[in-house]
Design an enzyme around this catalytic site. Sequence first.
Site, short mmCIF file in Angstrom:
data_model
loop_
_atom_site.label_atom_id
_atom_site.label_comp_id
_atom_site.label_asym_id
_atom_site.label_seq_id
_atom_site.Cartn_x
_atom_site.Cartn_y
_atom_site.Cartn_z
N TRP A 174 0.63 -1.31 -0.04
CA TRP A 174 -0.19 -0.02 -0.06
C TRP A 174 0.74 1.12 0.10
CZ3 TRP A 174 -4.21 -1.42 -1.92
CH2 TRP A 174 -4.68 -2.70 -1.40
N ASP A 175 1.96 1.01 0.70
CA ASP A 175 2.97 2.36 0.73
C ASP A 175 3.44 2.45 -0.64
OD1 ASP A 175 2.91 3.41 3.47
OD2 ASP A 175 4.50 1.63 3.90
N LEU A 176 3.58 1.49 -1.13
CA LEU A 176 4.26 1.49 -2.58
C LEU A 176 3.35 2.28 -3.66
CD1 LEU A 176 6.37 -1.88 -2.39
CD2 LEU A 176 7.25 0.30 -2.33
#
Lengths: 424, 424
Positions: A174-176
Amino acid sequence: MHAGHGHLGGRVMSVLKGMRVVEGSAFVAVPLAGMTLAQMGAEVIRFDRLGGGLDAGRWPLAPNGESLFWAGMNKGKKSIALDMKSPQGRELITRIITAPGEDAGLFLTNLRVRGWMDHETLSQHRPDLVMVTLTGDRHGRPQVDYTVNPALGIPHMTGPADSDAPVAHALPAWDLIAGNMCVSALLAAERHRLRGHGGQEVEIALKDVAAATLGHLGMIGDVTLNTENRGKSGNALYGAYGQDFVCADGRRVMVIGLTDRQWRGICKATGTVEAMTALEQRLGVSLAEEGNRWRFRDDITAILKPWFAQRRVPDFEAAFNDAGLTWSEFRSVREAVELDPDLSTENPIFSEVMQPGIGRFSVPSHPASFGAAERVDARPAPTLGQHTEEILSNVAGCSSTEIAQLFDAGIVQSPSFAKPRNAA
Amino acid sequence: MHAGHGHLGGRVMSVLKGMRVVEGSAFVAVPLAGMTLAQMGAEVIRFDRLGGGLDAGRWPLAPNGESLFWAGMNKGKKSIALDMKSPQGRELITRIITAPGEDAGLFLTNLRVRGWMDHETLSQHRPDLVMVTLTGDRHGRPQVDYTVNPALGIPHMTGPADSDAPVAHALPAWDLIAGNMCVSALLAAERHRLRGHGGQEVEIALKDVAAATLGHLGMIGDVTLNTENRGKSGNALYGAYGQDFVCADGRRVMVIGLTDRQWRGICKATGTVEAMTALEQRLGVSLAEEGNRWRFRDDITAILKPWFAQRRVPDFEAAFNDAGLTWSEFRSVREAVELDPDLSTENPIFSEVMQPGIGRFSVPSHPASFGAAERVDARPAPTLGQHTEEILSNVAGCSSTEIAQLFDAGIVQSPSFAKPRNAA
């Protein structure tokens, strides 16, 4: 490189050459966003508090304790370190973010600083400021990949089918995704500005990125309209056929039968065409239908499993490749780095880079190849405050007397003037 | 909405209003890229072969067998269906891709079509064409998320620490990252064109996206410089502290102690400050150091586990939130959709949409909020060929006589002229 495109006086430029972005960040998403812009040619200035931000020592670490994470996430950026609690430090940051330039005035952040560093205040200094802010959730609560993922249900569909325990992903997906979305949001807002519509604040919540993605993948419609839940299915490809097999040499492969062509290819290459036809007759279904390959995946796997169990990978590797099958071997990251040329400097996106203070290893540039723009080779990450003087002079417009005073007063820092690291 | 920005004659426009993108695609990454552009206001035309492309029936499915995946990945696009094997169909696609317009001439694809649909040929019709092509790997071999992920080692660091078996992620993370990267690559290349540097082809390989990301996260440096491999660690947060706990009511929570503030917050909220101090004395280390929280995570977990085991989630939920802790509960997707307001229409990114042929459910728009540009509300996906006539007329410039002939000859299709679906 396509001749005739992208030249300016005979010189091919990187695709974002001339753009300047300021980044106030920590962790994965926003540092990745800034670095992605730097790898397309933008000048990216990351500012940090004295001693370094929350991710200054983030794992993985090099043997000497330096952060490989920092080195990975800040490649090619310029770094300035300043006392963000002092009025002078805050004024300098404001000047850097709002410095003039048609292709400047672009600010990426996930630091939650109200008052002096919010869009309302900053845009008083530069009304056409484009500011992209990543938050945890839309309520302003802190969220990280490790909390968003369990809250939205992915761990309950990950891992072996015979276990109830949720399995979190190891990749901060999700961060990426959010980091890449910050890049496109910034470029979209800058395009809007370029066309005369002014600057703006763009707000993105990490949890919203994940929630929207579930919807895009059809998962929200699925639980709304269907009564059965998508459960865990081990390493099987969802919705069609794809399965991992252990071979005679103990190696594990993933074999894909997502499309009809891939499916027919597997059956042919493993000599199981007749066995699959017999299975279809027994079940009374056509396996040409992808949904049937999913529903009856265990029956299919029972036919294929002995074939792989009796063969070593080298026994079928060439034949699978010649047949154009979609398959791969399971490797550890170490094996991949040691054995796969795509992770070596044979791949033009990688080059050996000496990261000062850490050592030499293979470092990626931007994975896209822009046909009419120069590739920005991978560059090392700065050490904290490495460009403090340069940025104060060139961007904040400080005189050399002012710069000396700022160092003397401990407002700014560079490696040559380093102070002990502050507590977080 | 910030007053005074983004208006054009008093009208607030969506951020990519006026842009036209043509998409020839299947599966996750490129359809997601096109949809993301559509959700920022671009006109996105997806073309498919008669009967639909490889993902026309992709799972998850609605109860009536229609694809929820198609519905999720193609929201707000226009659809045209044509015979891609016929010279006339190919000519129409060429005309649509290379149609005039300053903000057009943008093409996204992952279809591997050489000869008539490659950049070299298409750019003869429109030299400033920007074409973003996603491939499997840099050698042109087919790769999907399910093969890239095992090849690069992530499954070997996913799942319970007491198992050797690799665990693949259920979320197609690499596809989702690559799709978002296609968006930023297209916007970067279009910006380059806008500044007079012409069009270009941008090539991105899915495997390169994954390989570069491993490098960005420090994983390549880790295996190059360190001898120990990062193994599996269950649901623990890597490199600092973060752990899942089962509570007295059987519910499972994830609790994060990544930053010093978060860590002190957990200890205080669970009344374990003294126990942690005793642990530090016994181990002779400071847990204020994030690496020590990671190294001694099992000791920390042993202290915290009984605390959670004795309490139900409602017993500490309010206190954790009041203390600003970073934590979440594990839920299934169904529970998240049913219980979490962030996945409901209380969240402005969601709206209830009637998807023709399927039904009504909660559908996300773009997760970013653009302060000076209008939100593009979620719109249903088209049915296959829904806009065939409109696109032939408005984009390909066909007369109504030509359009009638194309339908009669079976070169194009729309729902009202639907033909039986072709075999894949």
